[in-house]
Design a protein around this motif. Sequence first.
Motif, PDB file in Angstrom:
ATOM      1  N   THR A 180     -15.872  -9.513  22.082  1.00 58.80           N
ATOM      2  CA  THR A 180     -14.524  -9.742  21.545  1.00 58.80           C
ATOM      3  C   THR A 180     -13.668 -10.503  22.552  1.00 58.80           C
ATOM      4  O   THR A 180     -13.008 -11.494  22.213  1.00 58.80           O
ATOM      5  CB  THR A 180     -13.851  -8.407  21.193  1.00 58.80           C
ATOM      6  N   ARG A 185     -16.104 -12.526  18.560  1.00 55.15           N
ATOM      7  CA  ARG A 185     -15.802 -11.693  17.409  1.00 55.15           C
ATOM      8  C   ARG A 185     -14.316 -11.329  17.427  1.00 55.15           C
ATOM      9  O   ARG A 185     -13.654 -11.444  18.474  1.00 55.15           O
ATOM     10  CB  ARG A 185     -16.670 -10.436  17.357  1.00 55.15           C
ATOM     11  N   LYS A 186     -13.806 -10.855  16.292  1.00 62.69           N
ATOM     12  CA  LYS A 186     -12.420 -10.452  16.189  1.00 62.69           C
ATOM     13  C   LYS A 186     -12.336  -9.075  15.543  1.00 62.69           C
ATOM     14  O   LYS A 186     -13.284  -8.612  14.913  1.00 62.69           O
ATOM     15  CB  LYS A 186     -11.622 -11.461  15.355  1.00 62.69           C
ATOM     16  N   ASN A 189     -13.418  -2.642  17.200  1.00 63.30           N
ATOM     17  CA  ASN A 189     -14.785  -2.447  17.678  1.00 63.30           C
ATOM     18  C   ASN A 189     -15.464  -1.390  16.801  1.00 63.30           C
ATOM     19  O   ASN A 189     -15.049  -0.234  16.801  1.00 63.30           O
ATOM     20  CB  ASN A 189     -14.778  -1.994  19.139  1.00 63.30           C
TER      21      ASN A 189
END
Length: 446
Positions: A180, A185-186, A189
């Motif tokens: 992230t 990734r966004k 979690n």
Amino acid sequence: MADKAIRRPEKALSSRFVDTVDKPGKYFDGQGLFLRVQPNGSRQWVQRITIRGKRREMGLGSPPAITLAAARKMALENRGKAMMGGDPIAERRDARGGLTFEEAMEKYLAAKLHEFRSEKHRKQWASTLTTYALPTLGPKLVAEIDTQDLLKVLQPIWQSKTETAKRLRGRIEAVLSWATVAGHRKGDNPARWKGNLSEILPKPAKVAKTTNQPALAMSDAPRWWRDLQDREGMAAKALQFLTLTAARSGEVRGMTWGEIDFQTGTPATSATIATPETEIQSKGAATSATWTIPASRMKAGRPHRVALTPEAVEILESLPRMDGTEFAFFAPRGGMLSDMSISAVMRRMQEAEAKAGRDGYLDPQSKRPAVPHGLRSTFRQWAAEQGYPRDMAEIALAHFIGSEVERAYQRSDMLERRREMMAAWAAFLRGEAGQDGKVVNLEARA
């Protein structure tokens, strides 16, 4: 016809087998291709392939969407690309526009492994992810991994291997957190515990079966100590030193001569028990010898000083030296002594007891044979029964004491007071104790 032209192992897979197999395991076909069947029944095609000298695994989809023939074709094409110097995994990633979990894991480990305490810890970190996470998460893009993917990994082992599953979750969370921050990734979690997986999986403490390391009964300690002193060899010496210092196996096995300060101190303040008919036998001069373990080798991540008794110093002075190694307790061919060699000494002692028809050295509660790490519990019980301050005993074991605020104000490690305690512990092991278990200093009493 194309499949028949390819040379395959005698036990290559068949379409019928692929459609019907449900037993968990790996089923190999050829060209590095195999079918992985998970305990929950899910199936996936995986290919083991060497890309630019490095062995990798890549997922090829799942049946029935990907048939045996299609998987074979993809495996053959991938192998051809790799033989020509290409990278089929990178090509697929570029086509999909993202980073896979396996690639994220490798990048994370490359950046963070040097921060781990030991080589053993580094291997455990990578091994846990490789064994449990990669089969499911490896080929997936980190941007696409969600909570359901995490559940596929964790649920099969959450009850049966709770401690492993708990560590695995944390390690997956760390990799995804890195992904992230690195921009791959966004969003939240999916491996996060609080307010996420905690709402689905039972708390580890509720399902884990806590088993303490089998400890030596206090009543057996003097007899066990005499038995140990009759044994020869480097591992037996290391076990003696471990017992006298209440240290962990890894701390003793990794000890180097540069960590020892042999400075001599004042005359001893304790003596052996003597009857009126016998002479008092002193153990000789006490020492101010100190073993300082660096933070890099400590579980708590901070330096730890150990007060060495005359018996501990005597063991060190009896050790041979080997050119090319700084380890005090070294293996026959040099290098660090293995953990198994120390455990083997206690195992042989127990086997000798059983062969003689005796119960041997069993944990009072579990009735299992005592192990080296359990000796720390024996020491802790002895210290409590002798009335030594709790903090002093906990510091001797290199445990954290109190809250962070309390530790900030507790600057002293009570080294000299601990030196007296360890001398009394050594006397207890020798069997030199009165009815109340305390060492009697006859010279001082006179």
